[in-house]
Design a protein around this motif. Structure first.
Motif, PDB file in Angstrom:
ATOM      1  N   SER A  52       0.831  -1.207   0.000  1.00  0.00           N
ATOM      2  CA  SER A  52       0.000   0.000   0.000  1.00  0.00           C
ATOM      3  C   SER A  52       0.865   1.256   0.000  1.00  0.00           C
ATOM      4  O   SER A  52       0.565   2.234  -0.693  1.00  0.00           O
ATOM      5  CB  SER A  52      -0.922   0.005   1.226  1.00  0.00           C
ATOM      6  OG  SER A  52      -1.813  -1.087   1.204  1.00  0.00           O
ATOM      7  N   ILE A  53       1.935   1.216   0.768  1.00  0.00           N
ATOM      8  CA  ILE A  53       2.848   2.356   0.816  1.00  0.00           C
ATOM      9  C   ILE A  53       3.508   2.559  -0.551  1.00  0.00           C
ATOM     10  O   ILE A  53       3.664   3.694  -1.018  1.00  0.00           O
ATOM     11  CB  ILE A  53       3.911   2.135   1.912  1.00  0.00           C
ATOM     12  CG1 ILE A  53       3.242   2.234   3.295  1.00  0.00           C
ATOM     13  CG2 ILE A  53       5.057   3.137   1.797  1.00  0.00           C
ATOM     14  CD1 ILE A  53       4.091   1.739   4.428  1.00  0.00           C
ATOM     15  N   ALA A  54       3.879   1.466  -1.196  1.00  0.00           N
ATOM     16  CA  ALA A  54       4.503   1.557  -2.513  1.00  0.00           C
ATOM     17  C   ALA A  54       3.524   2.113  -3.545  1.00  0.00           C
ATOM     18  O   ALA A  54       3.912   2.872  -4.439  1.00  0.00           O
ATOM     19  CB  ALA A  54       5.004   0.182  -2.950  1.00  0.00           C
ATOM     20  N   MET A  55       2.240   1.753  -3.436  1.00  0.00           N
ATOM     21  CA  MET A  55       1.228   2.288  -4.348  1.00  0.00           C
ATOM     22  C   MET A  55       1.102   3.802  -4.173  1.00  0.00           C
ATOM     23  O   MET A  55       1.020   4.551  -5.157  1.00  0.00           O
ATOM     24  CB  MET A  55      -0.125   1.620  -4.095  1.00  0.00           C
ATOM     25  CG  MET A  55      -0.255   0.221  -4.640  1.00  0.00           C
ATOM     26  SD  MET A  55      -1.894  -0.475  -4.340  1.00  0.00           S
ATOM     27  CE  MET A  55      -2.918   0.629  -5.302  1.00  0.00           C
ATOM     28  N   ILE A  56       1.070   4.242  -2.925  1.00  0.00           N
ATOM     29  CA  ILE A  56       0.982   5.672  -2.642  1.00  0.00           C
ATOM     30  C   ILE A  56       2.225   6.382  -3.186  1.00  0.00           C
ATOM     31  O   ILE A  56       2.134   7.479  -3.751  1.00  0.00           O
ATOM     32  CB  ILE A  56       0.837   5.903  -1.127  1.00  0.00           C
ATOM     33  CG1 ILE A  56      -0.506   5.350  -0.638  1.00  0.00           C
ATOM     34  CG2 ILE A  56       0.959   7.391  -0.788  1.00  0.00           C
ATOM     35  CD1 ILE A  56      -0.663   5.342   0.864  1.00  0.00           C
ATOM     36  N   ALA A  57       3.392   5.734  -3.036  1.00  0.00           N
ATOM     37  CA  ALA A  57       4.634   6.317  -3.540  1.00  0.00           C
ATOM     38  C   ALA A  57       4.617   6.412  -5.069  1.00  0.00           C
ATOM     39  O   ALA A  57       5.109   7.390  -5.645  1.00  0.00           O
ATOM     40  CB  ALA A  57       5.824   5.463  -3.087  1.00  0.00           C
ATOM     41  N   PHE A  58       4.026   5.419  -5.726  1.00  0.00           N
ATOM     42  CA  PHE A  58       3.920   5.448  -7.196  1.00  0.00           C
ATOM     43  C   PHE A  58       3.056   6.628  -7.623  1.00  0.00           C
ATOM     44  O   PHE A  58       3.375   7.327  -8.596  1.00  0.00           O
ATOM     45  CB  PHE A  58       3.329   4.132  -7.698  1.00  0.00           C
ATOM     46  CG  PHE A  58       3.359   3.978  -9.196  1.00  0.00           C
ATOM     47  CD1 PHE A  58       4.497   3.511  -9.843  1.00  0.00           C
ATOM     48  CD2 PHE A  58       2.246   4.291  -9.971  1.00  0.00           C
ATOM     49  CE1 PHE A  58       4.530   3.363 -11.220  1.00  0.00           C
ATOM     50  CE2 PHE A  58       2.264   4.153 -11.347  1.00  0.00           C
ATOM     51  CZ  PHE A  58       3.416   3.690 -11.981  1.00  0.00           C
ATOM     52  N   HIS A  59       1.959   6.858  -6.884  1.00  0.00           N
ATOM     53  CA  HIS A  59       1.110   8.008  -7.197  1.00  0.00           C
ATOM     54  C   HIS A  59       1.861   9.311  -6.937  1.00  0.00           C
ATOM     55  O   HIS A  59       1.726  10.285  -7.690  1.00  0.00           O
ATOM     56  CB  HIS A  59      -0.170   7.953  -6.372  1.00  0.00           C
ATOM     57  CG  HIS A  59      -1.143   9.037  -6.721  1.00  0.00           C
ATOM     58  ND1 HIS A  59      -1.537  10.007  -5.831  1.00  0.00           N
ATOM     59  CD2 HIS A  59      -1.784   9.329  -7.891  1.00  0.00           C
ATOM     60  CE1 HIS A  59      -2.371  10.845  -6.426  1.00  0.00           C
ATOM     61  NE2 HIS A  59      -2.537  10.456  -7.672  1.00  0.00           N
ATOM     62  N   GLU A  60       2.666   9.326  -5.886  1.00  0.00           N
ATOM     63  CA  GLU A  60       3.491  10.502  -5.607  1.00  0.00           C
ATOM     64  C   GLU A  60       4.462  10.746  -6.755  1.00  0.00           C
ATOM     65  O   GLU A  60       4.712  11.901  -7.147  1.00  0.00           O
ATOM     66  CB  GLU A  60       4.268  10.294  -4.301  1.00  0.00           C
ATOM     67  CG  GLU A  60       5.154  11.466  -3.919  1.00  0.00           C
ATOM     68  CD  GLU A  60       5.979  11.194  -2.670  1.00  0.00           C
ATOM     69  OE1 GLU A  60       6.963  11.925  -2.453  1.00  0.00           O
ATOM     70  OE2 GLU A  60       5.642  10.252  -1.925  1.00  0.00           O
ATOM     71  N   ALA A  61       5.001   9.661  -7.306  1.00  0.00           N
ATOM     72  CA  ALA A  61       5.926   9.781  -8.436  1.00  0.00           C
ATOM     73  C   ALA A  61       5.220  10.376  -9.654  1.00  0.00           C
ATOM     74  O   ALA A  61       5.801  11.192 -10.382  1.00  0.00           O
ATOM     75  CB  ALA A  61       6.517   8.410  -8.776  1.00  0.00           C
ATOM     76  N   ILE A  62       3.976   9.964  -9.871  1.00  0.00           N
ATOM     77  CA  ILE A  62       3.195  10.517 -10.982  1.00  0.00           C
ATOM     78  C   ILE A  62       3.067  12.026 -10.816  1.00  0.00           C
ATOM     79  O   ILE A  62       3.285  12.803 -11.752  1.00  0.00           O
ATOM     80  CB  ILE A  62       1.804   9.868 -11.048  1.00  0.00           C
ATOM     81  CG1 ILE A  62       1.919   8.400 -11.478  1.00  0.00           C
ATOM     82  CG2 ILE A  62       0.882  10.630 -12.011  1.00  0.00           C
ATOM     83  CD1 ILE A  62       0.604   7.633 -11.393  1.00  0.00           C
ATOM     84  N   ARG A  63       2.721  12.456  -9.617  1.00  0.00           N
ATOM     85  CA  ARG A  63       2.480  13.872  -9.368  1.00  0.00           C
ATOM     86  C   ARG A  63       3.768  14.694  -9.432  1.00  0.00           C
ATOM     87  O   ARG A  63       3.758  15.863  -9.822  1.00  0.00           O
ATOM     88  CB  ARG A  63       1.818  14.049  -8.009  1.00  0.00           C
ATOM     89  CG  ARG A  63       0.442  13.399  -7.919  1.00  0.00           C
ATOM     90  CD  ARG A  63      -0.186  13.581  -6.556  1.00  0.00           C
ATOM     91  NE  ARG A  63      -0.392  14.985  -6.255  1.00  0.00           N
ATOM     92  CZ  ARG A  63      -0.858  15.436  -5.089  1.00  0.00           C
ATOM     93  NH1 ARG A  63      -1.150  14.572  -4.130  1.00  0.00           N
ATOM     94  NH2 ARG A  63      -1.036  16.720  -4.881  1.00  0.00           N
TER      95      ARG A  63
END
Length: 241
Positions: A52-63
């Motif tokens: 879940s943390i990695a998913m949030i980090a991936f979204h952070e990377a998108i932004r």
């Protein structure tokens, strides 16, 4: 993986649209899982907190991604690794092998008392709350015969279509009896939505599952999910409640 040019195009689209971001995250779940597994040197499942943390980090990377940062996946891998390191450090610092009931200081406070006000707990609670909302919403949607994949496939692709759906959704939000009827009958009141919003019936019919999911989110206190979606559901003159 797709060409870097196409990926960059998709990332920039995802910066502007939560729907596009969700689709991009969903498309690269194997990448996210792989990066998490490599970091911890063990298989990672979608039930793991680390995933879940990695998913949030991936979204952070998108932004946060910009073309001058190089290849997107290299950048995303760096962000995921950084957030997992943060998580690992916090886990080690606050939990380690100590008992949460162990007396920590002269005042008799336990470790649990001390970490109760820590930002880590706030982050953990927020993450857990988000997961619980998603799980609850998935369960409710199942009762209506829809799933997240249905919503993705039925999401409006054109701006004009999205505007029509937004008008119908806004009308329902402004008229709570429609939401009550939806919960009572488990059927989308298309005729009332068409009449009240002025949207084309065929358009609403084509995107019925999308509209149904958006209205279900409005019915049961899904505050976190609503926060993520609110910018997609804005209308001229105000926001969804």
């Amino acid at each position: 993986m797709q060409s870097e040019y196409l990926i960059i195009e998709q990332v920039y689209a995802a910066k502007e649209s939560m729907q596009a971001a969700d689709e991009l995250i969903r498309a690269y779940l194997p990448f996210i899982r792989s990066e998490t597994s490599k970091f911890f040197s063990r298989p990672c499942t979608e039930q793991d907190d680390e995933f879940s943390i990695a998913m949030i980090a991936f979204h952070e990377a998108i932004r946060g991604y910009e073309k001058n940062r190089g290849a997107f996946f290299t950048y995303a891998s760096m962000i995921i690794r950084s957030r997992l390191i943060d998580y690992q450090r916090k886990e080690s610092r606050h939990y380690g092998h100590l008992s949460l009931d162990e007396k920590k200081d002269e005042d008799g406070k336990t470790l649990m008392d001390t970490i109760a006000s820590d930002d880590t707990v706030d982050d953990f609670v927020s993450l857990e709350a988000t997961k619980q909302e998603i799980e609850e919403l998935a369960s409710v949607m199942k009762e209506y015969g829809i799933g997240f994949s249905d919503v993705s496939e039925n999401s409006p692709k054109q701006e004009r279509t999205l505007e029509a759906c937004k008008k119908a959704i806004q009308f329902a939000v402004d008229n709570k009896q429609i939401l009550d009827e939806l919960l009572r009958t488990k059927k989308l009141p298309l005729a009332r939505l068409v009449e009240g919003s002025g949207a084309d019936r065929k358009t609403l019919e084509r995107h019925r599952k999308y509209i149904l999911a958006m209205l279900l989110i409005q019915t049961n206190g899904y505050e976190i999910i609503r926060g993520h979606l609110r910018h997609l559901l804005k209308t001229k003159g105000g926001n969804l409640a």
